[in-house]
Motif scaffolding. Structure first.
Motif: not given
Length: 234
Positions: A1-12, A14-17, A63-75
């Motif tokens: 089972m895998y799903r993802e959606r756009a994150a709230v409050g951080v442009a670009g 993605v939240v995935w589970e 179970r895994w939940v992740g917030l994928r931050l777009p390039p340049g935002v993570g730092p």
């Protein structure tokens, strides 16, 4: 089972589970991103920017939940240069100390609140406290993702080759040529998944030919494009 959606409050972002169905390792392709992760087995982790594919091993039912931050935002969220996390999986506590412990405790206590919402909330707060992501990094990543050459991206943001390389190491974890190569591979694979034959996907993504795409995918992903796209007619 895998799903993802756009994150709230951080442009670009993605939240995935996902929930692991078996013990077979999952191939995670490089994408220039940093991820804030929570695992029901391993707790809170940070996935740094990868140069090549990583094989992620889970136990059945994990179970895994992740917030994928777009390039340049993570730092800006994690508070460390991206190159310090390159090709690594690091416990969040190593970076945030007590703040990571408090987040883990909240996840354990507030069962009714989705883990994804907690990850989004803390990321938004830390991004706001940092004054937002480096706007230069966002511009560079956007131009490279659109297919611009490294030279064109450097000229557009007003940086020389050495300055761009230094800034890219801090923001993306590697130089702009590596980021451009990874993003080009992602463009080609997205086109192929959308139905384009591999030769067409290669041309549209900026490769010299299909053989060039195949070599790049093997080096970056560890397998051929047809292994990643088993239903692709090419």
């Amino acid at each position: 089972m895998y799903r993802e959606r756009a994150a709230v409050g951080v442009a670009g972002a993605v939240v995935w589970e996902g929930i692991a169905a078996g013990a077979a390792p999952a191939r995670v392709l490089p994408d220039g991103c940093l991820d804030l992760l929570w695992s029901s087995r391993a707790g809170l982790l940070v996935a740094g920017p990868d140069r090549t594919a990583q094989l992620s091993v889970s136990v059945p039912g994990e179970r895994w939940v992740g917030l994928r931050l777009p390039p340049g935002v993570g730092p800006a969220v994690f508070g460390v240069p991206a190159h310090e996390l390159r090709d690594r999986r690091v416990p969040l506590a190593d970076l945030w100390g007590r703040a990571a412990t408090e987040l883990a405790e909240r996840i354990e206590e507030v069962r009714a609140e989705p883990v994804a919402a907690l990850l989004e909330t803390v990321a938004v707060a830390r991004l706001r406290a940092a004054g937002g992501p480096d706007p230069l990094g966002v511009r560079i990543a956007a131009r490279l993702a659109a297919g611009a050459t490294v030279a064109a991206a450097a000229a557009e943001v007003g940086l020389g080759a050495r300055a761009l390389h230094r800034r890219s190491q801090l923001l993306f974890g590697y130089g702009p040529k590596t980021l451009a190569r990874i993003l080009r591979m992602r463009r080609a694979l997205d086109l192929a998944r959308a139905g384009a034959p591999l030769a067409e996907a290669a041309a549209l993504a900026g490769y010299a030919d299909q053989a060039h795409l195949t070599r790049d995918v093997k080096e970056l992903a560890g397998v051929s494009p047809t292994r990643l796209l088993p239903t692709n007619p090419a």
